[in-house]
Design an enzyme around this catalytic site. Structure first.
Site, short mmCIF file in Angstrom:
data_model
loop_
_atom_site.label_atom_id
_atom_site.label_comp_id
_atom_site.label_asym_id
_atom_site.label_seq_id
_atom_site.Cartn_x
_atom_site.Cartn_y
_atom_site.Cartn_z
N ASP A 339 -20.31 97.74 36.09
CA ASP A 339 -18.90 97.33 36.06
C ASP A 339 -18.43 97.25 34.61
O ASP A 339 -19.21 97.48 33.68
CB ASP A 339 -18.73 95.97 36.75
CG ASP A 339 -19.45 94.84 36.04
OD1 ASP A 339 -20.14 95.11 35.03
OD2 ASP A 339 -19.32 93.68 36.48
N ASP A 341 -16.79 94.43 32.13
CA ASP A 341 -16.49 93.00 32.03
C ASP A 341 -15.55 92.79 30.85
O ASP A 341 -15.91 93.09 29.71
CB ASP A 341 -17.79 92.21 31.80
CG ASP A 341 -18.84 92.49 32.86
OD1 ASP A 341 -18.62 92.10 34.02
OD2 ASP A 341 -19.87 93.14 32.55
N ASP A 436 -14.25 93.32 36.01
CA ASP A 436 -14.10 91.85 36.04
C ASP A 436 -13.17 91.45 34.91
O ASP A 436 -13.40 91.82 33.75
CB ASP A 436 -15.45 91.14 35.82
CG ASP A 436 -16.39 91.28 37.01
OD1 ASP A 436 -15.94 91.73 38.08
OD2 ASP A 436 -17.58 90.94 36.86
#
Ligand code: DCT
Ligand code: MG
Length: 512
Positions: A339, A341, A436
């Site tokens: 992902d 962040d 995120d």
């Protein structure tokens, strides 16, 4: 109520300038902290000693001009151990008795290798029994002290002992799938110790003096050294449960509880999940499954940078002084991640308040938001310090799946990550990316940055170190000194390390 210490308002004294620096010591970067060499001039001669000292410093070794307490290794040439000891005693220098006396052969081999090699018997200068009473070299033959805390080790991205650490990581992961915390932590800590080593493990002797390696771990390492593989690891990898849990937990939104439930229902593969039409899925899991292939194909550094750029541009439209920082694996120097962040703050008090909602709205209007889950802040100043460990932290945050257009990603060559894509993906001009977004008030930014940079093992050991060694409590929001009963402020990560009495570890060296 707990007091908050305000920063000193007295102007700092200017540091006196270094008028002259007599040695080249200051010009070279010290690569191997924790070891300090001293080259004995006796029988070596001044010019050869100067040459070797310069060479060692160029290679990143700390070499002291004088024999001081910080010296860990005395290097001698053409001297016996007894001769060195007699000289040290006559010169009343025996205070440096916690160090090793080694032959020049060790030093030259270190120069050749480019790092401090293991001290073998042939490198050690022999000292007679009666002399040795006053001279106690460390019990371990390991030349570099390795701390049991990951935050006191430097762990670069490149792991030269991967054959061992992969094996230990798989066993740790399997214990995690069984929710067996004790052995899981044991294997993770052992793997983390090996990841910090700067030389490959070639024999069991190389493990001497290393912390956290119990008999069970050593047995596994020995088997890999002898056979090139470990039966126990192969068994785990082929086990039905491990394979199923591996797939299930890689779906966005699926944790151990759900994986366990599905496994008990007799489900084993991704196809089983997709085909089971009456399976109740939470919204996050539904989208995790829908974009599984994209998310599982990993985010490249270029894609992460494109996401960072995109989010920054949106935020700067309404909060020009906002700070957006990429954290997680990419900050530690990784080329790929599962992902992106992003940590977001604003130096103006309260300036961060509306950033998340506004950003989500813009992304929605741009048609980029494939999924989002927004969690409001649960941070409660009155309930500090908090002992709760159930959540990673209390920041306002959002877990998203973003649509990133291919043309927004700078590419040098066609993407090849070894993942064969379905026709559906190949025909699309976008990719689904997990992002995120974490919002932090500015006074907590340093703590949030440290906490979100990872690795999780590094974070766990930082907290453990704070609690066990310093009687302090560290989380992603603050550092609390239990003895003084006050919160310690930090503007930067360096400040936090300093409060903990730790040497600063760069993000690229936190791959524990
Ligand atoms: N983190 C943590 N403890 C956890 C999970 C996460 O301290 N249990 C912190 C450290 C890393 C950071 O949050 C981001 O989490 P991930 O994205 O899961 O980790 P990563 O290192 O960025 O891994 P990847 O490169 O796969 O995204
Ligand atoms: Mg990450």
């Amino acid at each position: 109520m707990d007091r908050v210490r305000t920063p000193a308002l007295v102007p700092m004294k200017k540091k006196p300038k270094l008028v002259h620096v007599s040695t080249s010591f200051y010009h070279y970067e010290v690569k191997f902290k924790g070891i300090v060499l001293y080259l004995l001039e006796r029988k070596m001669g001044t010019s050869r000693r100067n040459f070797l000292m310069e060479l060692g410093r160029k290679r990143g070794f700390q070499i002291a001009n004088e024999l001081r307490d910080s010296v860990t290794h005395i290097v001698a040439e053409n001297n016996s151990g007894d001769e060195v000891l007699a000289w040290l005693q006559s010169a009343k220098l025996i205070k440096a008795n916690a160090c090793q006396i080694v032959d020049i052969s060790w030093f030259t081999e270190c120069m050749g290798a480019g790092y401090p090699i293991q001290i073998e018997g042939r490198h050690q200068l022999q000292v007679r029994e009666d002399c040795s009473a006053s001279f106690n070299p460390p019990v371990s033959s390991s030349c570099v002290h390795v701390s049991p805390y990951a935050c006191q080790r430097r762990t670069p991205l490149q792991d030269i002992n991967r054959i061992f650490t992969d094996a230990l990581d798989i066993l740790a992961e399997n214990y995690e799938f069984w929710e067996n915390k004790g052995p899981r932590v044991k294997f993770m800590r052992a793997s983390s110790v090996l990841k910090s080593l700067q030389s490959p493990i070639a024999s069991m002797k190389d493990l001497e003096g290393l912390p956290l390696l119990g008999e069970e771990i050593k047995y596994i390492i020995e088997e890999i050294l002898e056979e090139g593989k470990c039966c126990r690891v192969l068994e785990v990898m082929n086990s039905e449960r491990y394979k199923a849990f591996k797939v299930f937990t890689s779906i966005f939104g699926v944790g151990l509880k759900t994986a366990e439930k599905w496994y008990r229902m007799g489900l084993r593969t991704l196809e089983d999940i997709k085909n089971k039409k009456d399976l109740k899925l939470r919204s996050m899991q539904k989208y995790g499954l829908l974009y599984f292939e994209d998310i599982a194909s990993y985010v490249s550094k270029m894609e992460a940078e494109a996401v960072e750029h995109l989010v920054k541009n949106i935020i700067c439209e309404f909060v020009p002084d906002a700070i957006v920082t990429i954290t997680g694996g990419f900050r530690r120097g990784k080329d790929t991640g599962h992902d992106v962040d992003l940590l977001i703050t604003c130096p103006r008090e309260g300036g961060e308040k509306n950033i998340l909602h506004n950003t989500i709205n813009v992304l929605k209007n741009q048609g980029r938001l494939l999924f989002y889950d927004l969690i409001e802040s649960t941070f409660d100043d009155k309930k500090r310090p908090s002992r709760s460990v159930d959540a990673l932290d209390h920041f306002q945050k959002s877990f998203l799946i973003l649509k990133l257009l291919n043309k927004e990603v700078k590419t040098e060559k066609p993407r090849d990550d070894g993942w064969s894509r379905s026709e559906d993906i190949e025909s699309r001009d976008w990719k689904a990316i997990r992002v995120d977004l974490v919002i932090t008030p500015h006074e907590q930014y340093a703590f949030a940055l440290l906490g979100w940079t990872g690795t999780p093992q590094f974070e766990r050991d930082l907290r453990r170190y704070a609690t066990q060694e310093k009687k302090m409590m560290l989380d992603n929001h603050a550092l609390y000194d239990k003895t003084k009963k006050l919160f310690l402020r930090a503007r930067t990560e360096e400040d936090i390390f300093a409060h903990l009495g730790l040497e600063y570890v760069e993000p690229g060296e936190r791959n524990a």
